[in-house]
Design an enzyme around this catalytic site. Sequence first.
Site, mmCIF file in Angstrom:
data_model
loop_
_atom_site.group_PDB
_atom_site.id
_atom_site.type_symbol
_atom_site.label_atom_id
_atom_site.label_comp_id
_atom_site.label_asym_id
_atom_site.label_seq_id
_atom_site.Cartn_x
_atom_site.Cartn_y
_atom_site.Cartn_z
ATOM 1 N N GLU A 163 0.813 -1.217 0.000
ATOM 2 C CA GLU A 163 0.000 0.000 0.000
ATOM 3 C C GLU A 163 0.851 1.274 0.000
ATOM 4 O O GLU A 163 0.807 2.073 0.943
ATOM 5 C CB GLU A 163 -0.955 -0.001 1.196
ATOM 6 C CG GLU A 163 -2.006 -1.080 1.121
ATOM 7 C CD GLU A 163 -3.097 -0.935 2.188
ATOM 8 O OE1 GLU A 163 -2.919 -0.161 3.142
ATOM 9 O OE2 GLU A 163 -4.139 -1.605 2.048
ATOM 10 N N GLU A 320 -6.271 -8.220 0.257
ATOM 11 C CA GLU A 320 -6.719 -8.129 1.653
ATOM 12 C C GLU A 320 -8.211 -7.839 1.630
ATOM 13 O O GLU A 320 -8.636 -6.782 1.174
ATOM 14 C CB GLU A 320 -6.018 -6.979 2.386
ATOM 15 C CG GLU A 320 -4.518 -7.127 2.472
ATOM 16 C CD GLU A 320 -3.846 -5.967 3.198
ATOM 17 O OE1 GLU A 320 -4.525 -5.278 3.995
ATOM 18 O OE2 GLU A 320 -2.660 -5.751 2.958
ATOM 19 N N GLU A 369 -1.880 -3.406 15.464
ATOM 20 C CA GLU A 369 -3.108 -3.994 14.924
ATOM 21 C C GLU A 369 -3.589 -5.193 15.737
ATOM 22 O O GLU A 369 -4.121 -6.159 15.193
ATOM 23 C CB GLU A 369 -2.904 -4.341 13.450
ATOM 24 C CG GLU A 369 -2.692 -3.081 12.627
ATOM 25 C CD GLU A 369 -2.789 -3.280 11.140
ATOM 26 O OE1 GLU A 369 -2.711 -4.431 10.683
ATOM 27 O OE2 GLU A 369 -2.934 -2.253 10.442
#
Length: 685
Positions: A163, A320, A369
């Site tokens: 990303e 994802e 996360e």
Amino acid sequence: MRRIMYKKSPPSHLRPVPLSSFLFGVCYYPEHWDADTRRLDAERMRAAGINVVRMAEFAAEVLEPAPGQFDFRIFDDTIAELAEHGIRTILGTPTAAPPRWLSAAHPDALAVDAAGQPLQHGSRQHMSLSHPALSEYSQRVTRALAEHYAENPHVIGWQTDNEFHCHFSEDHSGAAQEDFRAFLREKYGQDIEALNRAWGNNFWALTYSDFEEICTPRGLRPCYPNPTQQLDYARFLSWRVTRFQHEQVQILRTFQPRWFIFHNGCFPHIDYRGDFIRDLDFLGYDSYPGFSYDVTRRASDHAYNLDRTRAWSGNFIIPEHQSGPGGQAPYFHDNPEPGEIRKLTYASLAHGTDSILYFRWRTCRYGAEMYWCGVLDQDNVPRRRYEEIQRIGREMAVLGPELLGTSVRMDVGVAYADYDAMEARATMPLGLPSLSNHAEAIHRWFFRGHYAAGCVHPADVLDGLKMLIIPHWEVMDPDWLPHLRDFVERGGTLVLGAICATRDTNNHVIAETPPGFLRELAGVSVEEYSRKNRADQRSWVMKWDDREHTAEGWVEILAPEEGTEVLAAWTARHAAGKPAVTCRRQGKGRVLYVGTLMTEAFMERFGPALVRSSGAEPVLPDLPEDVEAAVRYGDGRELLFLINHADMPCELGAVPEGDSLVGERPSEGRLTLPAYGVSVLRSGR
Ligand code: GAL
């Protein structure tokens, strides 16, 4: 500008992903788990029908604990273990989170934000894509990985980095400044006068005498920067990430040409239709519909996000896909309800996904996360989300092969995916929404009306489209004119929104009367334009047939040329009686010009009038509100997706005949879809 020779053909929304088998998988982080857990993981993955994993994109320090010392053991073992269970591997180049030893050795390689603050080691994406130390690191680790895995039959492809630009893109470090100047030197052929002219630098005495004097534009320092400088900076940001990626791609292709290579987008300051994508085999899009907290909008938001991804470069994969509630420090999604992941998966497929991997296999118990939940929770107990993935896995074994090679039907295209147009708006928004917001408002109306609507670049293949809507793009390329004319002459309906084609590619306002190069095609010119900051004060009301709408955001008074019909007129203020929407017939088609913003309220009022006579119809008649119908076609077959986005059963009538591939079967044209139910029917075409 140093041109890199990209081998791939120009992208198109109709282009399927060139994969020979459907990939159904998960993102996996073996570095977070012990050997026993990994062994059990492989078994459970196989039992869920998983045939691929993606890994290593954040494992920089495991792979290279000290400069030049590589250790691949954990990945070698995991790849081998997974292969024994029939699972293949995609690897990621680990450059989105470079190791501490790199930033410690090169503190000047940290990126710098617009306030002049250097970023820090401590999360990810902190280093400057312009700094030679990052580039050298990236090439060295990519080469080491490529060499090590070149002959490994279980490694089938690569994701570059992760990303790009998802957290940070506007770098103002010393390295970025230097790089920007080098970019400009090449772009303007070392001619500083050419740059001064292109940027309009005699305004506010901005003239430069040497490229060395130029800096990156840092927002309001002290006030509004030159809009052409900003646009060139945006072009530079995309160019440099393309170069960074290309260094990796070149190495990977040299070591093993059979590998496919993609990147997972879509984020700011990257032209996914330009050289960035031509260097890749296809694009990936990471899909997290859980961010749509308003569940009444989740399906349309999701469809729009996927449709605009397809507009860049065609079908894509989802490396994802949401598989549980996502969470980072400031937020935590609602847990998807039973059946919701499955129906979102089918919506993803219906909008152009050609393979899917869920993020992530199991939730990590620590780190930024630790609440980004995967298929399995932190306690590693398989529950309903695992069972749901297992069910989809069984279904994909049937549907996957049918899907590959097909494109998504689009009757109505909303223009999207032009980098210059979007960035030009961002340099001078005038308080208006982004081009994406405009497109989304229009797309939503068509989505809710059950049309086969999507997004498309105006220069893409327009065959099959009945209607193309270009919403308020100030920067448009005159080279697109013959293509647009051809679309109209062959019977298409082209809808141009206010503000279209009013600036040139240097981001200067054109000298001609708007809509400039589109004036002749549209048979209309703009007499007067105004921002409408308060729709409720000094209101401009537009009347079309017997319906009225109070204009929002922007208004124009139009002057039709002879032969151009007036469809709607203003009824108030000094515009009363003057044209607001016009229609010009050209060949077998028509060009509508709309002298205000096509907002959600505009579409609610005038959507039916806009689409009338274009020939576009809902995919199926009389569909219940929450049911989505979409079609993929190609290779002599047609797949009809029927998806119930509601949390209660829905009854459908008039369902066409077809072999049922997945889900509920229709009987005599009638079909009951349970809450979040799905049906995929195949017919010949
Ligand atoms: C994606 C990213 C992943 C992970 C995920 C959940 O944007 O690629 O690395 O961060 O989001 O936040």
